[in-house]
Design a protein around this motif. Structure first.
Motif, PDB file in Angstrom:
ATOM      1  N   ILE A 326     -47.880 -18.348  -5.248  1.00  0.00           N
ATOM      2  CA  ILE A 326     -47.176 -18.421  -3.790  1.00  0.00           C
ATOM      3  C   ILE A 326     -48.519 -18.190  -2.783  1.00  0.00           C
ATOM      4  O   ILE A 326     -49.047 -17.057  -3.120  1.00  0.00           O
ATOM      5  CB  ILE A 326     -46.043 -17.448  -3.507  1.00  0.00           C
ATOM      6  CG1 ILE A 326     -44.817 -18.078  -4.654  1.00  0.00           C
ATOM      7  CG2 ILE A 326     -45.600 -17.644  -2.321  1.00  0.00           C
ATOM      8  CD1 ILE A 326     -43.720 -17.146  -4.417  1.00  0.00           C
ATOM      9  N   MET A 333     -44.525 -19.605   3.862  1.00  0.00           N
ATOM     10  CA  MET A 333     -44.556 -19.316   2.686  1.00  0.00           C
ATOM     11  C   MET A 333     -44.363 -20.689   1.772  1.00  0.00           C
ATOM     12  O   MET A 333     -43.492 -21.328   1.959  1.00  0.00           O
ATOM     13  CB  MET A 333     -43.851 -18.067   1.895  1.00  0.00           C
ATOM     14  CG  MET A 333     -43.937 -17.632   0.527  1.00  0.00           C
ATOM     15  SD  MET A 333     -42.682 -16.278   0.434  1.00  0.00           S
ATOM     16  CE  MET A 333     -43.303 -15.117   1.468  1.00  0.00           C
ATOM     17  N   VAL A 335     -46.235 -23.148  -1.777  1.00  0.00           N
ATOM     18  CA  VAL A 335     -46.766 -23.807  -3.139  1.00  0.00           C
ATOM     19  C   VAL A 335     -47.668 -24.994  -2.745  1.00  0.00           C
ATOM     20  O   VAL A 335     -47.154 -25.895  -2.011  1.00  0.00           O
ATOM     21  CB  VAL A 335     -46.077 -23.439  -4.366  1.00  0.00           C
ATOM     22  CG1 VAL A 335     -45.334 -22.222  -4.257  1.00  0.00           C
ATOM     23  CG2 VAL A 335     -44.994 -24.402  -4.310  1.00  0.00           C
ATOM     24  N   VAL A 360     -36.786 -18.993  -6.493  1.00  0.00           N
ATOM     25  CA  VAL A 360     -36.973 -20.072  -5.283  1.00  0.00           C
ATOM     26  C   VAL A 360     -35.660 -20.487  -5.170  1.00  0.00           C
ATOM     27  O   VAL A 360     -34.796 -21.108  -5.864  1.00  0.00           O
ATOM     28  CB  VAL A 360     -37.930 -21.278  -5.924  1.00  0.00           C
ATOM     29  CG1 VAL A 360     -37.909 -22.077  -4.887  1.00  0.00           C
ATOM     30  CG2 VAL A 360     -39.401 -20.593  -6.346  1.00  0.00           C
TER      31      VAL A 360
END
Length: 389
Positions: A326, A333, A335, A360
């Motif tokens: 992450i 935030m 990925v 998640v």
């Protein structure tokens, strides 16, 4: 011709150097912007995640006591040792009781003597009562004769005097018996006291437990309060763990926990929360949480250090992701997801955390591939080509 070449040569050398520099620059730019970045990939999967609160503490016994004498004396024999398991009522220590036995014998003899004296006084009372009855009859007979003018006044006075003496004798006998009974009570109390002291010369286990410390040896002289043995109950042992006060709202009794002793850091033992402290340390801002250990290691010791991990939440079939994948960009935030060999930035929303694993909630689906640069210095960007190694 030679002169022309000499004039052109420096310019050609400069052009060649510029070409080389340009080629290197183009290569570097290509490498930085277009060449695939070596990455480590991870496939998103569902699983179970448990949120825990950790506290560090020591193994303690809920019930413990010090085996110490009530009287002063010399230790004749300590019958158990450190590590011995004992049952309630077992004899643990014997003190020298020879003098105490003599004191009990003396007190018992005193009781017997006072009892015999009371028996004798009862006999005296019976004799005084008989004398009184005889004097009463004589008095009544003389008084009758006085009414009939059949006896002298001198005889009447003697009869009254004899009756009074007899009454005094009965009263004296009764007073002596009362006094004897008081002496008997005192003698019996003295016997009970000496008997209790004799019993105190033998120390017994107050409950089933384990001897964790031995403080005296045979022949030692002890006084009241001296530690001879330290005894704990093994029925309930717990970790008194210090937990940050910010976690207080999430904790309650009966929550499951796992305990990791520092002697066995790779193994966890089951436990549960049994008590929450009601006072926080004003310096560390931590409070005590008592976690009962349901299973102990083969070797353990009261006071040894351990970590208690208290289960707060458990999510089954959660979408899981390693926390190291992450990133944070522009206060968001997210990925990088590999799509056809190209990194794509994907904002995500996370839920429960447990160490290196994160739940998640939004932004990813099962089966997608999340990537991170293999070399920490490399930076990914949206649209950058990647190659998984």
């Amino acid at each position: 011709m030679y002169e022309k070449w000499s004039a052109i040569r420096p310019w050609l050398m400069r052009l060649l150097k510029l070409a080389i520099v340009a080629s290197v620059a183009v290569g570097v730019i290509y490498w930085l912007k277009f060449a695939p970045v070596p990455v480590i990939s991870h496939t998103v999967e569902h699983g179970t995640i448990i949120a825990e609160v950790m506290g560090t503490g020591t193994l303690e016994a809920r019930i413990e006591t010090t085996i110490s004498p009530k009287i002063s004396g010399r230790v004749v024999e300590v019958l158990v040792d450190q590590g011995s398991r004992v049952a309630k009522g077992d004899l643990l220590v014997r003190l020298d009781d020879e003098e105490l036995q003599q004191q009990v014998a003396i007190a018992r003899a005193n009781v017997d003597a006072v009892s015999a004296a009371i028996a004798r006084l009862n006999t005296d009372k019976e004799r005084a009562a008989a004398v009184y009855n005889q004097a009463k009859k004589s008095h009544d007979r003389v008084q009758l004769l006085v009414l009939q003018n059949a006896t002298s006044q001198d005889d009447a006075d003697k009869a009254v005097e004899s009756l009074a003496v007899a009454e005094a004798g009965v009263s004296r006998a009764e007073a002596a018996i009362t006094e004897g009974r008081q002496e008997l009570i005192a003698a019996q109390k003295a016997l009970e006291y000496q008997g209790a002291r004799l019993k105190d010369a033998k120390l017994h286990a107050p409950f089933d437990g384990l001897v964790v410390k031995r403080g005296r040896e045979n022949g030692d002289v002890v006084v009241p309060g001296s530690l001879i043995l330290s005894l704990i109950s093994t029925e309930e042992l717990w970790i008194s763990a210090w937990v940050d006060e910010t976690e207080m709202a999430r904790l309650k009794t009966e929550q499951p926990a796992r305990v990791v002793f520092r002697s066995e850091p790779e193994k966890a033992y089951p436990g549960k929360v049994v008590r929450l402290g009601r006072e926080a340390d004003r310096e560390t801002r931590e409070f005590i949480v008592d976690v009962r250990v349901l299973e102990l290691p083969e070797n353990w010791a009261v006071g040894q250090r351990a970590e208690a991990f208290i289960q707060i939440t458990q999510r089954d079939n959660a979408l899981l992701l390693p926390a190291r994948l992450i990133f944070k960009q522009n206060d968001s935030m997210g990925v990088f997801v590999s799509v056809a060999g190209v990194a794509q930035w994907r904002p995500i929303t996370v839920g429960v955390r447990n160490g290196d694993t994160v739940e998640v909630l939004e932004g990813l689906t099962e089966g997608e591939t999340v990537v991170t640069p293999k070399t920490p210095g490399n930076l990914l960007s949206d649209g950058r080509r990647v190659v998984a190694l």
